[in-house]
Design an enzyme around this catalytic site. Structure first.
Site, PDB file in Angstrom:
ATOM      1  N   HIS A   1       2.299  -3.685   6.857  1.00  0.00           N
ATOM      2  CA  HIS A   1       1.398  -2.566   6.556  1.00  0.00           C
ATOM      3  C   HIS A   1       1.442  -1.590   7.728  1.00  0.00           C
ATOM      4  O   HIS A   1       2.086  -1.822   8.733  1.00  0.00           O
ATOM      5  CB  HIS A   1      -0.050  -3.064   6.431  1.00  0.00           C
ATOM      6  CG  HIS A   1      -0.332  -3.885   5.215  1.00  0.00           C
ATOM      7  ND1 HIS A   1      -1.177  -3.457   4.223  1.00  0.00           N
ATOM      8  CD2 HIS A   1       0.084  -5.119   4.846  1.00  0.00           C
ATOM      9  CE1 HIS A   1      -1.267  -4.387   3.283  1.00  0.00           C
ATOM     10  NE2 HIS A   1      -0.512  -5.407   3.637  1.00  0.00           N
TER      11      HIS A   1
ATOM     12  N   GLU B   1       0.410  -4.741  11.185  1.00  0.00           N
ATOM     13  CA  GLU B   1      -0.041  -3.353  11.032  1.00  0.00           C
ATOM     14  C   GLU B   1       0.813  -2.562  12.009  1.00  0.00           C
ATOM     15  O   GLU B   1       0.608  -2.613  13.227  1.00  0.00           O
ATOM     16  CB  GLU B   1      -1.529  -3.213  11.370  1.00  0.00           C
ATOM     17  CG  GLU B   1      -2.460  -3.946  10.408  1.00  0.00           C
ATOM     18  CD  GLU B   1      -2.488  -3.362   9.008  1.00  0.00           C
ATOM     19  OE1 GLU B   1      -2.122  -2.181   8.846  1.00  0.00           O
ATOM     20  OE2 GLU B   1      -2.873  -4.087   8.074  1.00  0.00           O
TER      21      GLU B   1
ATOM     22  N   GLU C   1       1.649   3.754   3.096  1.00  0.00           N
ATOM     23  CA  GLU C   1       2.100   3.196   4.378  1.00  0.00           C
ATOM     24  C   GLU C   1       3.624   3.242   4.436  1.00  0.00           C
ATOM     25  O   GLU C   1       4.306   2.212   4.450  1.00  0.00           O
ATOM     26  CB  GLU C   1       1.521   1.780   4.535  1.00  0.00           C
ATOM     27  CG  GLU C   1      -0.011   1.812   4.547  1.00  0.00           C
ATOM     28  CD  GLU C   1      -0.705   0.466   4.380  1.00  0.00           C
ATOM     29  OE1 GLU C   1      -0.032  -0.578   4.465  1.00  0.00           O
ATOM     30  OE2 GLU C   1      -1.937   0.465   4.154  1.00  0.00           O
TER      31      GLU C   1
ATOM     32  N   ARG D   1      -3.342   4.927  -1.974  1.00  0.00           N
ATOM     33  CA  ARG D   1      -3.195   3.557  -1.447  1.00  0.00           C
ATOM     34  C   ARG D   1      -2.901   2.532  -2.545  1.00  0.00           C
ATOM     35  O   ARG D   1      -2.152   1.582  -2.337  1.00  0.00           O
ATOM     36  CB  ARG D   1      -4.510   3.192  -0.746  1.00  0.00           C
ATOM     37  CG  ARG D   1      -4.711   1.717  -0.384  1.00  0.00           C
ATOM     38  CD  ARG D   1      -6.026   1.569   0.360  1.00  0.00           C
ATOM     39  NE  ARG D   1      -6.482   0.198   0.520  1.00  0.00           N
ATOM     40  CZ  ARG D   1      -6.296  -0.538   1.622  1.00  0.00           C
ATOM     41  NH1 ARG D   1      -5.596  -0.057   2.633  1.00  0.00           N
ATOM     42  NH2 ARG D   1      -6.786  -1.755   1.704  1.00  0.00           N
TER      43      ARG D   1
ATOM     44  N   HIS E   1       0.850  -1.197   0.000  1.00  0.00           N
ATOM     45  CA  HIS E   1       0.000   0.000   0.000  1.00  0.00           C
ATOM     46  C   HIS E   1       0.881   1.240   0.000  1.00  0.00           C
ATOM     47  O   HIS E   1       1.739   1.411   0.875  1.00  0.00           O
ATOM     48  CB  HIS E   1      -0.954  -0.005   1.194  1.00  0.00           C
ATOM     49  CG  HIS E   1      -2.084  -0.976   1.028  1.00  0.00           C
ATOM     50  ND1 HIS E   1      -2.569  -1.755   2.043  1.00  0.00           N
ATOM     51  CD2 HIS E   1      -2.824  -1.275  -0.080  1.00  0.00           C
ATOM     52  CE1 HIS E   1      -3.572  -2.511   1.563  1.00  0.00           C
ATOM     53  NE2 HIS E   1      -3.735  -2.244   0.288  1.00  0.00           N
TER      54      HIS E   1
HETATM   55  O1  PAY Z   1      -4.518  -8.620   4.829  1.00  0.00           O
HETATM   56  O2  PAY Z   1      -3.602  -6.987   5.818  1.00  0.00           O
HETATM   57  C1  PAY Z   1      -4.606  -7.532   5.406  1.00  0.00           C
HETATM   58  C2  PAY Z   1      -5.953  -6.884   5.519  1.00  0.00           C
HETATM   59  C3  PAY Z   1      -6.013  -5.687   6.381  1.00  0.00           C
HETATM   60  C4  PAY Z   1      -5.385  -4.431   5.831  1.00  0.00           C
HETATM   61  C5  PAY Z   1      -6.019  -4.104   4.481  1.00  0.00           C
HETATM   62  O3  PAY Z   1      -7.075  -3.461   4.407  1.00  0.00           O
HETATM   63  O4  PAY Z   1      -5.431  -4.513   3.461  1.00  0.00           O
HETATM   64  C6  PAY Z   1      -5.591  -3.362   6.870  1.00  0.00           C
HETATM   65  C7  PAY Z   1      -5.387  -1.934   6.447  1.00  0.00           C
HETATM   66  C8  PAY Z   1      -4.112  -1.783   5.654  1.00  0.00           C
HETATM   67  O5  PAY Z   1      -3.021  -1.797   6.220  1.00  0.00           O
HETATM   68  O6  PAY Z   1      -4.196  -1.644   4.446  1.00  0.00           O
HETATM   69  C9  PAY Z   1      -5.417  -1.003   7.630  1.00  0.00           C
HETATM   70  C10 PAY Z   1      -5.239   0.433   7.272  1.00  0.00           C
HETATM   71  C11 PAY Z   1      -5.340   1.360   8.480  1.00  0.00           C
HETATM   72  C12 PAY Z   1      -6.296   0.886   6.269  1.00  0.00           C
HETATM   73  O7  PAY Z   1      -5.912   1.472   5.253  1.00  0.00           O
HETATM   74  O8  PAY Z   1      -7.485   0.634   6.478  1.00  0.00           O
HETATM   75 ZN    ZN Z   2      -2.052  -1.648   4.020  1.00  0.00          ZN
END
Ligand code: PAY
Ligand code: ZN
Length: 307
Positions: free
Chosen positions: A193, A268, A71, A124, A68
């Site tokens: 992440h 995370e 991040e 993102r 992402h």
């Molecule tokens: O597999 O890591 C995973 C799923 C959870 C992450 C995702 O949505 O891909 C969690 C989020 C991320 O790091 O992208 C959390 C962050 C805060 C967000 O953008 O929602």
């Molecule tokens: Zn992420």
């Protein structure tokens, strides 16, 4: 100022700076660090990584950073860990470094990462035009395991657009092919992440537990306990669906579900939302140090449980 030439952990770096630093590691440590072009991006950038190996045939650990774009702490922590695996003189870090073969890719989404530096700090996704004047799919929703079952959007303008089909994105398709080529050599896949301070266990498509969930939960608790020791930073461990939300088509789930790689986690990283994605650069080194502490504990405990 920085201490080791053109690279440091006092600020966040552009893609070229990171790639030049990877090249310099290969040049300085040619016996142990080999360059890898794992894949490529829609805009034609390379997805560069390295393999760090002190002994041919060690069990492999794959480290994914920067899937992402926004991040930024992820590539920063991954590069710090790589540097320590090479240069640290801490005995536990040295033991870990030399007991495994490391496949380390700091920036899985180079187009998005550059875009966050040039144009939109909070981008993102990837950067492929997807229709309706919108760009990018969520590269952590595009992998071919329970693709688009939940926690995704079919709208190409959404932040969590799953893509047109599994592996519709150049980045995920090419990296999945690379991972396929080395999967028999790895027993662990760790993705980084931010933010939320969580250690996530597969899966994201349902709250179904993986077969060794109890082991992963126990190892994970050792790991976050070690993480908390240095600065008191608190994490939680658990299944993705239980502790964050439904999210299908992630890279870790694909690796776990396709190859049954046993030791799979997604970090995370810091923080819990005060700065969120815009984590001050002054937190890079503390975040990286506590994360390295947690990795040492993770692989010590995993070894004790027979992994
Ligand atoms: O597999 O890591 C995973 C799923 C959870 C992450 C995702 O949505 O891909 C969690 C989020 C991320 O790091 O992208 C959390 C962050 C805060 C967000 O953008 O929602
Ligand atoms: Zn992420």
């Amino acid at each position: 100022g920085n201490v080791r030439g053109a690279f440091d952990w006092l600020g966040y770096h552009r893609l070229n700076t990171i790639y030049n630093w990877l090249d310099s590691l290969v040049a300085q440590h040619p016996e142990i660090v080999k360059p890898i072009i794992g894949g490529s991006s829609y805009e034609g950038r390379r997805i560069k990584g390295v393999r760090l190996s002190y002994k041919e045939g060690n069990p492999g650990i794959f480290i994914e950073g920067g899937i992402h774009a926004r991040e930024w702490i992820s590539p920063a922590v991954v590069t710090y860990i790589l540097n320590e695996l090479i240069l640290s003189d801490d005995s536990r870090v040295r033991y870990m470094a030399e007991s495994y073969d490391w496949y380390i890719f700091p920036v899985f989404n180079p187009d998005g990462y550059e875009y966050t530096h040039t144009t939109n700090r909070l981008w993102r996704k990837t950067r492929r035009p997807t229709g309706r004047g919108c760009y990018g799919a969520d590269p952590n929703r595009n992998w071919n395991f329970h693709w688009a079952e939940g926690g995704v959007s079919r709208n190409p303008c959404s932040e969590i657009y799953a893509g047109d089909r599994p592996f519709s994105e150049t980045e995920t398709r090419t990296m999945s092919q690379y991972i396929d080529s080395i999967q028999s050599k790895i027993f662990s896949y760790i993705a980084f992440h931010s933010y939320s301070q969580l250690l996530l266990i597969p899966y994201g498509h349902s709250n179904e537990r993986v077969s060794n969930y109890d082991d992963l939960f126990q190892i994970g608790n050792y790991s976050i306990n070690a993480l908390s020791k240095r600065y008191g930073t608190r994490y939680k461990v658990g299944n993705i669906v239980d502790i964050i939300y439904v999210a299908s088509g992630g890279s870790m789930d694909w690796v776990r579900g396709t190859y049954n790689i046993p030791v799979t986690y997604t970090y995370e990283l810091r923080d819990k939302g005060r700065y969120g994605f815009i984590l001050p650069a002054s937190q890079i080194i503390p975040t990286a140090k506590e994360t390295l502490d947690s990795l040492v504990a993770m692989f010590e405990q995993a070894a004790k449980l027979g992994y």
